[in-house]
Structures are given as C-alpha cells and as structure tokens.
Design a protein around this motif. Structure first.
Motif, PDB file in Angstrom:
ATOM      1  N   CYS A   1      -3.299  -4.678  -8.029  1.00 21.81           N
ATOM      2  CA  CYS A   1      -2.025  -3.791  -7.060  1.00 21.81           C
ATOM      3  C   CYS A   1      -0.612  -3.672  -7.740  1.00 21.81           C
ATOM      4  CB  CYS A   1      -2.639  -4.557  -6.155  1.00 21.81           C
ATOM      5  SG  CYS A   1      -4.649  -4.516  -5.977  1.00 21.81           S
ATOM      6  N   HIS A   2      -0.968  -5.075  -8.164  1.00 25.21           N
ATOM      7  CA  HIS A   2       0.942  -5.676  -8.644  1.00 25.21           C
ATOM      8  C   HIS A   2       1.772  -4.771  -9.746  1.00 25.21           C
ATOM      9  CE1 HIS A   2      -2.067  -7.111 -11.123  1.00 25.21           C
ATOM     10  NE2 HIS A   2      -0.937  -8.144 -11.504  1.00 25.21           N
ATOM     11  N   ASN A   3       1.085  -3.906 -10.202  1.00 21.85           N
ATOM     12  CA  ASN A   3       1.498  -3.270 -11.097  1.00 21.85           C
ATOM     13  C   ASN A   3       1.921  -2.346 -10.987  1.00 21.85           C
ATOM     14  OD1 ASN A   3       0.414  -5.781 -12.958  1.00 21.85           O
ATOM     15  ND2 ASN A   3      -0.855  -4.463 -13.216  1.00 21.85           N
ATOM     16  N   ASN A   4       2.111  -1.224  -9.961  1.00 24.12           N
ATOM     17  CA  ASN A   4       2.417   0.081  -9.596  1.00 24.12           C
ATOM     18  C   ASN A   4       1.224   0.647 -10.390  1.00 24.12           C
ATOM     19  OD1 ASN A   4       4.044   1.673  -7.500  1.00 24.12           O
ATOM     20  ND2 ASN A   4       5.679   1.574  -8.818  1.00 24.12           N
ATOM     21  N   THR A   5      -0.089   0.960 -10.534  1.00 20.14           N
ATOM     22  CA  THR A   5      -0.881   1.688 -11.310  1.00 20.14           C
ATOM     23  C   THR A   5      -1.595   1.848 -10.553  1.00 20.14           C
ATOM     24  OG1 THR A   5      -0.900  -0.693 -13.132  1.00 20.14           O
ATOM     25  CG2 THR A   5       1.040   1.446 -13.352  1.00 20.14           C
ATOM     26  N   CYS A   6      -2.189   1.606  -9.564  1.00 19.45           N
ATOM     27  CA  CYS A   6      -3.453   1.411  -9.156  1.00 19.45           C
ATOM     28  C   CYS A   6      -3.596   3.077  -9.357  1.00 19.45           C
ATOM     29  CB  CYS A   6      -3.044   1.204  -7.882  1.00 19.45           C
ATOM     30  SG  CYS A   6      -5.239   1.713  -6.411  1.00 19.45           S
ATOM     31  N   PRO A   7      -4.601   3.139  -9.930  1.00 16.05           N
ATOM     32  CA  PRO A   7      -5.761   4.382 -10.538  1.00 16.05           C
ATOM     33  C   PRO A   7      -5.994   5.294  -9.401  1.00 16.05           C
ATOM     34  CG  PRO A   7      -6.990   3.024 -10.557  1.00 16.05           C
ATOM     35  CD  PRO A   7      -5.681   1.734 -10.729  1.00 16.05           C
ATOM     36  N   THR A   8      -6.518   4.632  -8.198  1.00 16.99           N
ATOM     37  CA  THR A   8      -6.728   5.322  -7.380  1.00 16.99           C
ATOM     38  C   THR A   8      -4.968   5.766  -6.058  1.00 16.99           C
ATOM     39  OG1 THR A   8      -7.442   3.496  -5.393  1.00 16.99           O
ATOM     40  CG2 THR A   8      -9.076   3.973  -6.702  1.00 16.99           C
ATOM     41  N   GLY A   9      -4.038   5.743  -6.332  1.00 11.92           N
ATOM     42  CA  GLY A   9      -3.714   5.665  -5.662  1.00 11.92           C
ATOM     43  C   GLY A   9      -3.257   4.454  -4.238  1.00 11.92           C
ATOM     44  N   ILE A  10      -3.498   3.860  -4.234  1.00  7.69           N
ATOM     45  CA  ILE A  10      -3.838   2.939  -3.122  1.00  7.69           C
ATOM     46  C   ILE A  10      -2.994   2.099  -2.649  1.00  7.69           C
ATOM     47  CG2 ILE A  10      -5.382   1.371  -1.497  1.00  7.69           C
ATOM     48  CD1 ILE A  10      -7.215   3.029  -2.589  1.00  7.69           C
ATOM     49  N   THR A  11      -2.468   1.418  -3.872  1.00  6.84           N
ATOM     50  CA  THR A  11      -1.172   0.627  -3.609  1.00  6.84           C
ATOM     51  C   THR A  11      -0.338   0.954  -5.055  1.00  6.84           C
ATOM     52  OG1 THR A  11      -2.362  -0.978  -5.993  1.00  6.84           O
ATOM     53  CG2 THR A  11      -3.201  -1.485  -2.941  1.00  6.84           C
ATOM     54  N   THR A  12       0.259   2.393  -5.409  1.00  8.60           N
ATOM     55  CA  THR A  12       0.995   2.410  -5.781  1.00  8.60           C
ATOM     56  C   THR A  12       2.001   4.323  -5.203  1.00  8.60           C
ATOM     57  OG1 THR A  12       1.585   3.596  -7.984  1.00  8.60           O
ATOM     58  CG2 THR A  12      -0.073   4.287  -6.943  1.00  8.60           C
ATOM     59  N   HIS A  13       3.377   3.781  -5.779  1.00  5.54           N
ATOM     60  CA  HIS A  13       4.231   4.323  -5.437  1.00  5.54           C
ATOM     61  C   HIS A  13       4.330   5.780  -6.016  1.00  5.54           C
ATOM     62  CE1 HIS A  13       4.819   2.193  -2.102  1.00  5.54           C
ATOM     63  NE2 HIS A  13       4.962   0.939  -2.653  1.00  5.54           N
ATOM     64  N   ASN A  14       3.007   5.603  -6.779  1.00 11.30           N
ATOM     65  CA  ASN A  14       3.797   7.318  -7.765  1.00 11.30           C
ATOM     66  C   ASN A  14       2.732   8.230  -7.549  1.00 11.30           C
ATOM     67  OD1 ASN A  14       2.116   9.136 -10.391  1.00 11.30           O
ATOM     68  ND2 ASN A  14       3.125   7.508 -11.373  1.00 11.30           N
ATOM     69  N   LYS A  15       3.908   9.623  -6.847  1.00  8.96           N
ATOM     70  CA  LYS A  15       3.584  10.549  -6.407  1.00  8.96           C
ATOM     71  C   LYS A  15       2.166  11.156  -7.218  1.00  8.96           C
ATOM     72  CE  LYS A  15       7.331  10.356  -3.667  1.00  8.96           C
ATOM     73  NZ  LYS A  15       6.403   9.806  -2.369  1.00  8.96           N
TER      74      LYS A  15
ATOM     75  N   LEU B   1      -0.113  10.098  -8.929  1.00 11.44           N
ATOM     76  CA  LEU B   1      -1.541   8.979  -8.567  1.00 11.44           C
ATOM     77  C   LEU B   1      -1.905   8.843  -7.079  1.00 11.44           C
ATOM     78  CD1 LEU B   1      -0.479   5.292 -10.677  1.00 11.44           C
ATOM     79  CD2 LEU B   1      -2.344   7.352 -10.685  1.00 11.44           C
ATOM     80  N   GLN B   2      -0.884   9.060  -5.289  1.00 13.07           N
ATOM     81  CA  GLN B   2      -1.383   9.441  -4.769  1.00 13.07           C
ATOM     82  C   GLN B   2      -1.261  11.041  -4.285  1.00 13.07           C
ATOM     83  OE1 GLN B   2       1.750   7.478  -1.643  1.00 13.07           O
ATOM     84  NE2 GLN B   2       3.087   6.886  -3.334  1.00 13.07           N
ATOM     85  N   ALA B   3      -1.938  11.580  -5.181  1.00 14.81           N
ATOM     86  CA  ALA B   3      -2.240  13.054  -4.966  1.00 14.81           C
ATOM     87  C   ALA B   3      -3.324  13.301  -4.504  1.00 14.81           C
ATOM     88  CB  ALA B   3      -1.607  14.028  -5.960  1.00 14.81           C
ATOM     89  N   GLY B   4      -4.300  12.949  -5.278  1.00 10.63           N
ATOM     90  CA  GLY B   4      -5.575  12.436  -5.668  1.00 10.63           C
ATOM     91  C   GLY B   4      -6.145  11.936  -3.708  1.00 10.63           C
TER      92      GLY B   4
ATOM     93  N   LEU C   1       0.905  -1.026  -0.077  1.00 10.99           N
ATOM     94  CA  LEU C   1      -0.200   0.027   0.264  1.00 10.99           C
ATOM     95  C   LEU C   1       0.779   1.563   0.119  1.00 10.99           C
ATOM     96  CD1 LEU C   1      -2.562  -0.735   2.437  1.00 10.99           C
ATOM     97  CD2 LEU C   1      -2.235  -1.226   0.502  1.00 10.99           C
ATOM     98  N   SER C   2       0.299   2.511  -0.359  1.00  9.93           N
ATOM     99  CA  SER C   2       0.960   3.567  -0.603  1.00  9.93           C
ATOM    100  C   SER C   2       1.276   4.132   0.660  1.00  9.93           C
ATOM    101  CB  SER C   2       0.250   4.419  -1.000  1.00  9.93           C
ATOM    102  OG  SER C   2      -0.676   5.186  -1.410  1.00  9.93           O
TER     103      SER C   2
END
Length: 540
Positions: free
Chosen positions: A416-430, A432-435, A161-162
């Motif tokens: 969840c396993h691709n680091n591309t979660c569109p809601t930012g919950i299971t990615t460390h992409n800043k 996508l997490q911003a929302g 999780l992020s």
C-alpha cells in the motif's frame, strides 16, 4: 564491421544467455558495493532478493496454512471474497479453528431463538440493522444522525486509496445504506456518489486547511453547507497503526487532484504532524468540538487509539460536569491500520481492540454517561462473530477498512505504501487502476455488507435477541490460560455494559434522523444475496 556482425550472428541463443550471465557476474563481483550476497555469490545471489520480494505471495498461497497467516488468514479472506461475490460462503465438515487457543470466543446461544414474525421489518428488509442510538441527540445538535447500518466504511483517504477504489466504496455504501468515512485526505469528488459521509480530519486539516496550514472553521462550514451528504464529523486524535506519530503521503502518490483537495504543494511528501495545532489539552479539545458542532449543526466525535487512560478520565469527567463533548467515540484497536507505519509502532504502540475498548468504556461507565455516546468499534471486526463480541462489550456500530478493501479486490499484497498495489486499490498508477470496474466493485461492497448483516442478525436471533445492541457481556465467553480456561467477558473484564435504549427495529425505521437511503424514502432494493443452504443435505 561485417565480420563482427557475422560473428555475432553465428552465436546461438544459449550463447547469448551465457554472455549475459558473465556480464552480470562481473557487475556483481566488481561493482556491487552495497550487497554482500551478490558479491560473494554472483548471479545466484539475485535469487535471494527475488524470493524476498515475492515472499508475502509465497507464504500467502503456498506456505502458510488456512488459519495461520497475518494480518488476515486465508479463511478470513476467503469468507470476505465469497461474500462480496455473492457466492457460497459456508464451510463443510466442521471448523478448522483451534477452539482451545487463548482469546478464542464463543457466542452463547439461547435454547429458543428469537422468533421473527411475518410482519417484522426484517422479514421485508433482511439486511436492515440500524444503529440503536442517535448521534447528537443528547447534546441536541441541529442535525442529529442515526446510521442506517451498524457496519460502515472506516477512515481511508483519497490519496492512500485510488480514485476508483474510493468511488467503488462510496457507491457500495449507497447500495448498503452505510456511511463512508472520508479519511483525513479531504472530501474528494469520489466521495460524492450518493452515500452518507463521515467527514474526517486529522492534524494536517486536509480539506479544511487554511493557507497557514492550520484548521479553518470557515472552510468546514462551507464544505458542510455545499455537501449535505456529510452527516457527521470525526476529529482524528490518533490511529491504531501509528498513534501519536502522524502520517506521510509520499510525493510519488501526490497528483494535481490530490494536491488541490488537500491544499498542499506538488512534489513533496505530505506530512501530518503528531499533534493538533487547534487545541493543546482536553478542555480545549472539548471547546473545539462544541465550536464545530455549533457552527455546522452536525454530530462531532473523536477517533483514537488507546494507551494511557488519564486523559480519557479527564474527558469523561468534563463531559459529566458540563454536558459537553463528543457525540461519538471511535475506538481504534492497535491491530488496525491501512496505512504504512514503522514496525515499532504497528507492533507495540497502543492496545489491541479488546483491551482498548474495555478500558475506555469502563471510564465513561464510571461517570454514568455511556448512554450519551455512540461507541464505534474498529480493528479487524469485519466478521460477524467478532462484531457480536464488540456489541456485547458496549459498541453501537463498527467500522471496517481492510475488510472493505478486500471486498473490492485487495489481495493483501502489503504494498500500500509503495504506489505499486497490483490490484489498483492503493496506487495512482492509471494502468493498475484500469482493472477496477466501479459498478461491479460497488455491488461487491454491498454484497459483503449484506452477508455480514445477515449472519450477524442470525447470530443475534440465535441468542434470543432482536438487535445486536441487546448482546450482554454474559453472552460471550473467551478462552483464557491456565486454570481459568473459559470465562464470560463480564468476568474477564469486570464490567457489564450499560443497557442500550433499544425499543424495536420498527422504531429505528421510523426514526426521522435515520441515515442512508431509507431516510430519503427511496430504499435501494438489495439484490438477493442468498446462497443455497447445503447444511440440510446428508452427504454420507
């Protein structure tokens, strides 16, 4: 050069589209070696891969019916979303469930419901349902613990999780008087926002890992001493999604912060081996548990998916003879799992919750030691009726994972396993997490838990009981097949759960080992999470 530019400038916009499509077709025909569809059907073949990529979303919103989709159907997700947003989570015009399908459950209500007097604790604290048992009381741990909530957040690590997702869950647990399980990624700063914490570690020993990669008791002692919010320790033997396999955190999801917390290198996949290096058999596991409990003073338990019962029988026998062993046992159903897993494991290895729990509970009941253990149930139980069934079977509390993720915005994108979660919950992409608005999402966790506890308590009262621990195996019927259309859980699984030593809700509130903010004498006031009961209106 000018003539070329003039020619290019004279090409209309639709001409550029044609040129682009011709170039794509040439690439597909002559250079696409790995995709037959693209080669045989240039240009239009790309549509197949596009539709495949957005297939889950198409099924979720267009194709599948309200009760059809898995792992969570639209009605289940809708109830969680409405509850988390503090909106009306009722439904009208009767159920749209197929109540005759196999494994459908019915809760047997009482002719006269339990009467809640004005001076009853739940009149003032309508969302207070503590665990009926105290963890570590039988084994006399130095810091026994009674969870202040019978629904808590299951093991999901910082890494899977992020940061913002973990922080939202922890702050939500603080508001709901629930505990937050760290998952096997170690204790991060985002787990330190005030809620009680269940520190969980697996075969990788992340967070309590020595330089050699093995378990370090010294690190665990230091961690517990520096973080008094850690109230229990859970040793993961296996999980429902992939029991006996171990896990992988892809290198793409590893940040410097995660690497530091887990004590692992950057740039490499982090592997959790399938087995523990700290012990090799059941007697050694019991010794390991007792060593940790003695060193930390905390209740120590195990989490496991269930298949073969021989080692469970060995554990129960040792506990009976020696009065040693885990203070709690988390039974994880095979239908659970927030992490990635091979389909062969996720679909076929380990029993689903209802079979797993009944098998394990009967093993310990045969040895007459169920009263020593707090049984935690896990596996798609984040709905009041399913929780009532789990309590009737012998569970003392439940853990929720994916349901908690949905309460903070998960849309079941299954990435969840691709680091591309569109809601930012299971990615460390800043980006996508911003929302994720942490304060808002924490409130949503609180509201979801409040609505859940409210409905479960109302179902409990409808059956004539004060607390969910009083449910019995005769209070729930389950649809079978053929001639045995419907039978009680007791008839179906051939046991009656051992009576839980429940006295009263007031006794729970007065317990010196109660977790959550209640034990600190500064209960967080829950915002009113009621919706107007429209069921009394005649709309004809």
């Amino acid at each position: 050069m000018n003539e070329v530019l003039n020619i290019l400038g004279s090409i209309p916009w639709w001409g550029w589209i044609i040129i682009f499509l011709i170039l794509v077709a040439i690439k597909d025909i002559f250079f696409s070696k790995e995709h037959i569809i693209k080669h045989n059907f240039p240009v239009v073949g790309h549509l197949r891969y596009f539709l495949e990529r957005i297939g889950p979303e198409l099924r979720q919103y267009i194709v599948a019916s309200d009760r059809e989709e898995l792992p969570f159907n639209r009605n289940e997700r809708g109830w969680i979303y409405a509850s988390a947003k503090n909106e009306n989570n009722y439904e009208g015009f009767g159920t749209n469930e197929d109540i005759y399908r196999t494994n459908y459950i019915f809760i047997n209500n009482s002719m006269l419901a339990y009467k809640l007097e004005k001076d009853h604790p739940n009149s003032e604290h309508p969302y207070f349902i503590a665990c009926a048992k105290v963890m570590g009381s039988f084994n006399k741990r130095q810091r026994p613990y009674r969870p202040a909530s019978i629904i808590n957040v299951s093991a999901m690590s910082f890494g899977s999780l992020s940061a913002k997702a973990v922080e939202s869950l922890n702050e939500g647990c603080l508001l709901a008087n629930a505990y937050h399980n760290t998952g096997e990624g170690g204790l991060s700063p985002y787990h330190r926002k005030g809620a009680d914490v269940a520190f969980h570690f697996g075969t990788g020993y992340f967070g309590v890992r020595g330089n050699d990669g093995n378990f370090s008791l010294e690190k665990l002692i230091k961690l517990v001493q520096e973080n008094p919010q850690i109230r229990m320790i859970e040793v993961k033997l296996s999980q429902g999604a992939k029991p006996g396999k171990g896990g992988v955190l892809p290198a793409s999801k590893i940040t410097k912060e995660i690497a530091a917390i887990r004590h692992v290198p950057m740039g490499k996949d982090v592997l959790s081996p399938p087995t523990h290096s700290a012990f090799n058999n059941i007697p050694e596991m019991v010794d390991f548990i007792e060593e940790i409990a003695e060193a930390t003073g905390l209740p120590v338990g195990i989490k496991s998916a269930v298949g073969q019962l021989k080692q469970w029988e060995e554990l129960a026998s040792i506990m009976k003879k020696t009065n040693r062993g885990p203070d709690f046992i988390t039974v994880d159903g095979g239908e659970g799992g927030t992490g990635a897993a091979p389909p062969s494991f996720a679909d076929h290895v380990s029993l689903p919750f209802i079979n797993a729990f009944t098998d394990v509970y009967k093993v310990f009941q045969k040895e007459e030691i169920t009263e020593r253990i707090v049984f935690i149930a896990s596996g798609k139980l984040g709905f009041p009726a399913k929780a009532a069934m789990a309590f009737a079977m012998g569970a003392d509390s439940i853990n929720v994972a994916r349901e908690a993720m949905m309460s903070i915005g998960c849309i079941q994108a299954q990435s969840c396993h691709n680091n591309t979660c569109p809601t930012g919950i299971t990615t460390h992409n800043k980006w996508l997490q911003a929302g994720i608005n942490v304060k808002d999402k924490a409130e949503r966790v609180n509201f979801y838990f409040a609505k859940f506890k409210k409905e479960l308590l109302e179902m409990t009262h409808a059956c004539g009981y004060e607390h969910p621990s009083q449910f019995t195996m005769d209070d729930v019927d389950i649809n079978l097949s053929d001639k045995n259309i419907t039978m009680t859980l007791a008839s179906t699984f051939a046991y009656h759960k051992t009576s839980v030593p429940f006295t009263s809700v007031q006794e729970h509130m007065d317990c010196p080992h109660l977790g959550g903010t209640f034990s600190k004498g500064k209960e967080v006031k829950t915002k009113e999470a009621e919706t107007e009961d429209t069921s009394v209106y005649d709309t004809n």
